[in-house]
Motif scaffolding. Sequence first.
Motif, PDB file in Angstrom:
ATOM      1  N   PRO A 110       0.815  -1.223   0.000  1.00  9.99           N
ATOM      2  CA  PRO A 110       0.000   0.000   0.000  1.00  9.99           C
ATOM      3  C   PRO A 110       0.847   1.272   0.000  1.00  9.99           C
ATOM      4  O   PRO A 110       0.658   2.155   0.837  1.00  9.99           O
ATOM      5  CB  PRO A 110      -0.798  -0.150   1.299  1.00  9.99           C
ATOM      6  N   ASP A 111       1.772   1.357  -0.939  1.00  8.15           N
ATOM      7  CA  ASP A 111       2.683   2.502  -0.970  1.00  8.15           C
ATOM      8  C   ASP A 111       2.352   3.480  -2.091  1.00  8.15           C
ATOM      9  O   ASP A 111       3.123   4.405  -2.367  1.00  8.15           O
ATOM     10  CB  ASP A 111       4.132   2.032  -1.098  1.00  8.15           C
ATOM     11  N   GLY A 112       1.208   3.271  -2.738  1.00  7.62           N
ATOM     12  CA  GLY A 112       0.794   4.168  -3.807  1.00  7.62           C
ATOM     13  C   GLY A 112       1.340   3.802  -5.167  1.00  7.62           C
ATOM     14  O   GLY A 112       0.978   4.422  -6.168  1.00  7.62           O
ATOM     15  N   HIS A 113       2.195   2.791  -5.243  1.00  6.01           N
ATOM     16  CA  HIS A 113       2.805   2.427  -6.520  1.00  6.01           C
ATOM     17  C   HIS A 113       2.073   1.282  -7.215  1.00  6.01           C
ATOM     18  O   HIS A 113       2.585   0.707  -8.183  1.00  6.01           O
ATOM     19  CB  HIS A 113       4.285   2.087  -6.315  1.00  6.01           C
ATOM     20  N   THR A 114       0.879   0.958  -6.717  1.00  7.51           N
ATOM     21  CA  THR A 114      -0.013   0.016  -7.400  1.00  7.51           C
ATOM     22  C   THR A 114      -1.388   0.653  -7.512  1.00  7.51           C
ATOM     23  O   THR A 114      -2.032   0.954  -6.504  1.00  7.51           O
ATOM     24  CB  THR A 114      -0.135  -1.309  -6.632  1.00  7.51           C
ATOM     25  N   LEU A 115      -1.818   0.901  -8.740  1.00 12.36           N
ATOM     26  CA  LEU A 115      -3.153   1.415  -9.016  1.00 12.36           C
ATOM     27  C   LEU A 115      -3.989   0.277  -9.569  1.00 12.36           C
ATOM     28  O   LEU A 115      -3.484  -0.571 -10.313  1.00 12.36           O
ATOM     29  CB  LEU A 115      -3.092   2.552 -10.042  1.00 12.36           C
ATOM     30  N   CYS A 116      -5.255   0.244  -9.225  1.00 21.64           N
ATOM     31  CA  CYS A 116      -6.095  -0.890  -9.598  1.00 21.64           C
ATOM     32  C   CYS A 116      -7.391  -0.417 -10.242  1.00 21.64           C
ATOM     33  O   CYS A 116      -8.232   0.205  -9.586  1.00 21.64           O
ATOM     34  CB  CYS A 116      -6.410  -1.730  -8.362  1.00 21.64           C
ATOM     35  N   VAL A 117      -7.532  -0.688 -11.528  1.00 18.61           N
ATOM     36  CA  VAL A 117      -8.778  -0.413 -12.224  1.00 18.61           C
ATOM     37  C   VAL A 117      -9.792  -1.464 -11.783  1.00 18.61           C
ATOM     38  O   VAL A 117      -9.466  -2.656 -11.699  1.00 18.61           O
ATOM     39  CB  VAL A 117      -8.576  -0.447 -13.750  1.00 18.61           C
ATOM     40  N   THR A 118     -11.008  -1.043 -11.484  1.00 21.85           N
ATOM     41  CA  THR A 118     -12.010  -1.985 -10.985  1.00 21.85           C
ATOM     42  C   THR A 118     -13.377  -1.656 -11.553  1.00 21.85           C
ATOM     43  O   THR A 118     -13.540  -0.644 -12.250  1.00 21.85           O
ATOM     44  CB  THR A 118     -12.038  -1.985  -9.443  1.00 21.85           C
ATOM     45  N   SER A 119     -14.344  -2.503 -11.264  1.00 18.47           N
ATOM     46  CA  SER A 119     -15.656  -2.361 -11.887  1.00 18.47           C
ATOM     47  C   SER A 119     -16.769  -2.762 -10.940  1.00 18.47           C
ATOM     48  O   SER A 119     -16.536  -3.265  -9.838  1.00 18.47           O
ATOM     49  CB  SER A 119     -15.725  -3.251 -13.130  1.00 18.47           C
ATOM     50  N   ALA A 120     -17.991  -2.570 -11.414  1.00 21.62           N
ATOM     51  CA  ALA A 120     -19.157  -3.011 -10.652  1.00 21.62           C
ATOM     52  C   ALA A 120     -19.114  -4.518 -10.431  1.00 21.62           C
ATOM     53  O   ALA A 120     -19.544  -5.009  -9.387  1.00 21.62           O
ATOM     54  CB  ALA A 120     -20.437  -2.621 -11.384  1.00 21.62           C
TER      55      ALA A 120
END
Length: 293
Positions: A94-104
Amino acid sequence: TNQREMKMKNRTPFFALLAGVIASGLSASAAFAQSFPSKPIKMIVPIAAGSVTDVASRYLAQELTTTLGQPVVVVNRPGANMVIGAQECARSDPDGHTLCVTSADAMSYNPFTLDQMSYDPDKDFRPVTNMYFVIEGLIASRNNPAKTVAEMRELAVKSKGALNFGTLGPGSTTDTFRKWLSETWGAEFAAVPNKGGSEIINATIGNQIDVSRIGLGNVAGYLNDPQVKILAVRSTKRLPAIPDVPTTDEAGIGAYPGRPWWGMVVPAKTSDEVVTRLNKEINTILDSAKARE
């Protein structure tokens, strides 16, 4: 009064220490926020390459690379109705260097449609921002004799399960719609699971899928192409690019609930400072005229 003053005097060293700790913590947070990002960023996209969300995510990654000053690399993790991507996100630092696209599908449907979950939508993520809602269409292959929704309904009832329906896997929004449509029409469609909209479109063009409900961004290059029939669009009004195609309300299938969306989350313990900055940067990009176009 004297006793109260004595107690306050005795507490003074403690308050001084506490104030120092808080100030130190705030300084550390501020320093971290200023140094973020300090290395390349991974953007997990839980759907196949070439799908409309993959295209949108790659555009966002390209723009973020400029604004954040570090490479933002898209990593596709399709499959299992977004579970693979969501699971990898939940287990990332959780260091900000992983972004996660997500959906309904990943956040709202899976907890109710899957028997077992390898992640917790409520506990494993922090929301960053909504990205966009999806305009969907009911599409059919060129070999499908139905030219309208009414003809599709009649054909589905007569075929008695011979027609198939492209989905994003068991329990996905597309699969839930398939079941709802089957129940509403008194028909039956065999499910054909795929890992993304691009796969569904390719299979439809190849006449391996008879019908599906999918984001129209996936068929942007086929809006007026006979290889794919667009029977209806899920929109409040007809689209200028295909004015002859009715809305789902006009076609009589507008009662299906829910509105598909895509958004961005990060692992749960990502700091407030990082989430705030990512929210600002992403929304600045998405609100631009270029992104809207």
